[in-house]
Write a protein that holds these residues in place. Structure first.
Motif, PDB file in Angstrom:
ATOM      1  N   ALA A 274      -4.831  -0.732  13.957  1.00 56.40           N
ATOM      2  CA  ALA A 274      -5.492  -1.630  13.002  1.00 56.40           C
ATOM      3  C   ALA A 274      -6.583  -0.899  12.227  1.00 56.40           C
ATOM      4  N   GLU A 275      -7.264   0.027  12.874  1.00 51.75           N
ATOM      5  CA  GLU A 275      -8.300   0.809  12.191  1.00 51.75           C
ATOM      6  C   GLU A 275      -7.688   1.667  11.077  1.00 51.75           C
ATOM      7  N   ILE A 276      -6.539   2.249  11.345  1.00 49.95           N
ATOM      8  CA  ILE A 276      -5.856   3.043  10.319  1.00 49.95           C
ATOM      9  C   ILE A 276      -5.451   2.151   9.151  1.00 49.95           C
ATOM     10  N   LEU A 277      -4.910   0.989   9.436  1.00 50.65           N
ATOM     11  CA  LEU A 277      -4.482   0.097   8.356  1.00 50.65           C
ATOM     12  C   LEU A 277      -5.663  -0.365   7.508  1.00 50.65           C
ATOM     13  N   ARG A 278      -6.811  -0.612   8.137  1.00 50.00           N
ATOM     14  CA  ARG A 278      -8.032  -0.957   7.372  1.00 50.00           C
ATOM     15  C   ARG A 278      -8.453   0.215   6.486  1.00 50.00           C
ATOM     16  N   TYR A 279      -8.390   1.420   7.036  1.00 46.60           N
ATOM     17  CA  TYR A 279      -8.719   2.628   6.285  1.00 46.60           C
ATOM     18  C   TYR A 279      -7.806   2.775   5.064  1.00 46.60           C
ATOM     19  N   PHE A 280      -6.528   2.545   5.269  1.00 44.46           N
ATOM     20  CA  PHE A 280      -5.575   2.647   4.155  1.00 44.46           C
ATOM     21  C   PHE A 280      -5.855   1.602   3.075  1.00 44.46           C
ATOM     22  N   ALA A 281      -6.303   0.415   3.484  1.00 42.29           N
ATOM     23  CA  ALA A 281      -6.524  -0.681   2.534  1.00 42.29           C
ATOM     24  C   ALA A 281      -7.790  -0.488   1.705  1.00 42.29           C
ATOM     25  N   GLN A 282      -8.710   0.344   2.178  1.00 40.78           N
ATOM     26  CA  GLN A 282      -9.941   0.588   1.436  1.00 40.78           C
ATOM     27  C   GLN A 282      -9.641   1.331   0.134  1.00 40.78           C
ATOM     28  N   ALA A 283     -10.424   1.008  -0.879  1.00 36.41           N
ATOM     29  CA  ALA A 283     -10.285   1.719  -2.159  1.00 36.41           C
ATOM     30  C   ALA A 283     -10.567   3.195  -1.960  1.00 36.41           C
ATOM     31  N   ASP A 284      -9.895   4.011  -2.718  1.00 35.21           N
ATOM     32  CA  ASP A 284     -10.086   5.477  -2.630  1.00 35.21           C
ATOM     33  C   ASP A 284     -11.446   5.884  -3.156  1.00 35.21           C
TER      34      ASP A 284
ATOM     35  N   MET B  12       0.809  -1.201   0.000  1.00 36.97           N
ATOM     36  CA  MET B  12       0.000   0.000   0.000  1.00 36.97           C
ATOM     37  C   MET B  12       0.845   1.255   0.000  1.00 36.97           C
ATOM     38  N   ARG B  13       2.168   1.122  -0.067  1.00 35.79           N
ATOM     39  CA  ARG B  13       3.073   2.274  -0.075  1.00 35.79           C
ATOM     40  C   ARG B  13       2.834   3.166   1.140  1.00 35.79           C
ATOM     41  N   LEU B  14       3.241   2.644   2.259  1.00 38.75           N
ATOM     42  CA  LEU B  14       3.017   3.286   3.551  1.00 38.75           C
ATOM     43  C   LEU B  14       4.274   4.008   4.018  1.00 38.75           C
ATOM     44  N   VAL B  15       4.094   5.248   4.426  1.00 40.76           N
ATOM     45  CA  VAL B  15       5.142   6.015   5.103  1.00 40.76           C
ATOM     46  C   VAL B  15       4.694   6.165   6.546  1.00 40.76           C
ATOM     47  N   ARG B  16       5.611   5.929   7.464  1.00 36.66           N
ATOM     48  CA  ARG B  16       5.290   6.071   8.890  1.00 36.66           C
ATOM     49  C   ARG B  16       6.243   7.085   9.495  1.00 36.66           C
ATOM     50  N   THR B  17       5.670   8.075  10.172  1.00 34.39           N
ATOM     51  CA  THR B  17       6.481   8.986  10.970  1.00 34.39           C
ATOM     52  C   THR B  17       6.118   8.738  12.432  1.00 34.39           C
ATOM     53  N   VAL B  18       7.120   8.726  13.279  1.00 28.79           N
ATOM     54  CA  VAL B  18       6.908   8.424  14.693  1.00 28.79           C
ATOM     55  C   VAL B  18       7.516   9.556  15.513  1.00 28.79           C
ATOM     56  N   ARG B  19       6.697  10.175  16.320  1.00 31.67           N
ATOM     57  CA  ARG B  19       7.144  11.267  17.198  1.00 31.67           C
ATOM     58  C   ARG B  19       7.706  10.679  18.479  1.00 31.67           C
TER      59      ARG B  19
ATOM     60  N   ARG C 157      10.666  14.040  -1.418  1.00 31.98           N
ATOM     61  CA  ARG C 157      11.375  13.167  -2.361  1.00 31.98           C
ATOM     62  C   ARG C 157      10.499  12.015  -2.846  1.00 31.98           C
ATOM     63  N   LEU C 158       9.355  11.843  -2.174  1.00 35.84           N
ATOM     64  CA  LEU C 158       8.392  10.813  -2.564  1.00 35.84           C
ATOM     65  C   LEU C 158       7.362  11.417  -3.502  1.00 35.84           C
ATOM     66  N   ASP C 159       6.710  10.566  -4.255  1.00 34.99           N
ATOM     67  CA  ASP C 159       5.522  10.983  -4.995  1.00 34.99           C
ATOM     68  C   ASP C 159       4.370  10.824  -4.017  1.00 34.99           C
ATOM     69  N   ARG C 160       4.123  11.852  -3.216  1.00 38.37           N
ATOM     70  CA  ARG C 160       3.192  11.766  -2.089  1.00 38.37           C
ATOM     71  C   ARG C 160       1.837  11.194  -2.498  1.00 38.37           C
ATOM     72  N   GLN C 161       1.349  11.513  -3.674  1.00 40.11           N
ATOM     73  CA  GLN C 161       0.022  11.063  -4.097  1.00 40.11           C
ATOM     74  C   GLN C 161      -0.060   9.542  -4.214  1.00 40.11           C
ATOM     75  N   ARG C 162       1.077   8.886  -4.286  1.00 42.04           N
ATOM     76  CA  ARG C 162       1.091   7.423  -4.403  1.00 42.04           C
ATOM     77  C   ARG C 162       1.208   6.733  -3.045  1.00 42.04           C
TER      78      ARG C 162
ATOM     79  N   GLY D 114       0.542  17.055   3.996  1.00 42.40           N
ATOM     80  CA  GLY D 114      -0.121  17.439   2.755  1.00 42.40           C
ATOM     81  C   GLY D 114       0.287  16.590   1.570  1.00 42.40           C
ATOM     82  N   GLY D 115      -0.683  16.332   0.694  1.00 43.77           N
ATOM     83  CA  GLY D 115      -0.406  15.676  -0.578  1.00 43.77           C
ATOM     84  C   GLY D 115      -0.447  14.165  -0.578  1.00 43.77           C
ATOM     85  N   PHE D 116      -0.573  13.532   0.581  1.00 39.04           N
ATOM     86  CA  PHE D 116      -0.617  12.074   0.619  1.00 39.04           C
ATOM     87  C   PHE D 116      -2.000  11.570   0.221  1.00 39.04           C
TER      88      PHE D 116
END
Length: 114
Positions: free
Chosen positions: A104-114, A1-8, A32-37, A68-70
């Motif tokens: 897990a809720e976030i990962l389900r959200y990411f897996a859903q079709a846009d 799913m092309r996931l970027v993770r930032t951790v504070r 440096r990423l194609d954020r839209q992807r 922005g842009g993801f």
């Protein structure tokens, strides 16, 4: 799913100058990423609480460089109060995001079709 993770981390910023430098560097790295992807998961569970006016203003300026842009944005927080704070941020900056205490809720959200 092309996931970027930032951790504070739990380390507070020594100054607003340091905060802005770190978030500028983060934005440059993410550019440096194609954020839209990509989707981005921002894990802020360990972030020290801070809501003074100067910090809030700096965070308002920096959030678009960070999120922005993801394709989709998910924010993982520790508490219900954290959910409410990040939802307030979303209203301020207009960046749609799922805010939850459940990864897990976030990962389900990411897996859903846009």
């Amino acid at each position: 799913m092309r996931l970027v993770r930032t951790v504070r981390s739990d380390k507070p910023f020594a100054s607003l100058t340091e905060f802005e430098r770190v978030f500028t560097e983060l934005g440059e790295a993410l550019d440096r990423l194609d954020r839209q992807r990509y989707v981005i998961l921002a894990d802020v569970r360990a972030a020290p609480g801070r809501n003074d006016p100067d910090f809030e203003a700096a965070l308002l300026r920096m959030r678009p460089r960070w999120l922005g842009g993801f394709r989709k944005v998910g924010v993982l927080v520790q508490t219900t109060v954290g959910v409410m704070q990040i939802q307030r941020y979303a209203r301020q900056d207009g960046i749609k995001r799922l805010v939850t205490i459940d990864e897990a809720e976030i990962l389900r959200y990411f897996a859903q079709a846009d």
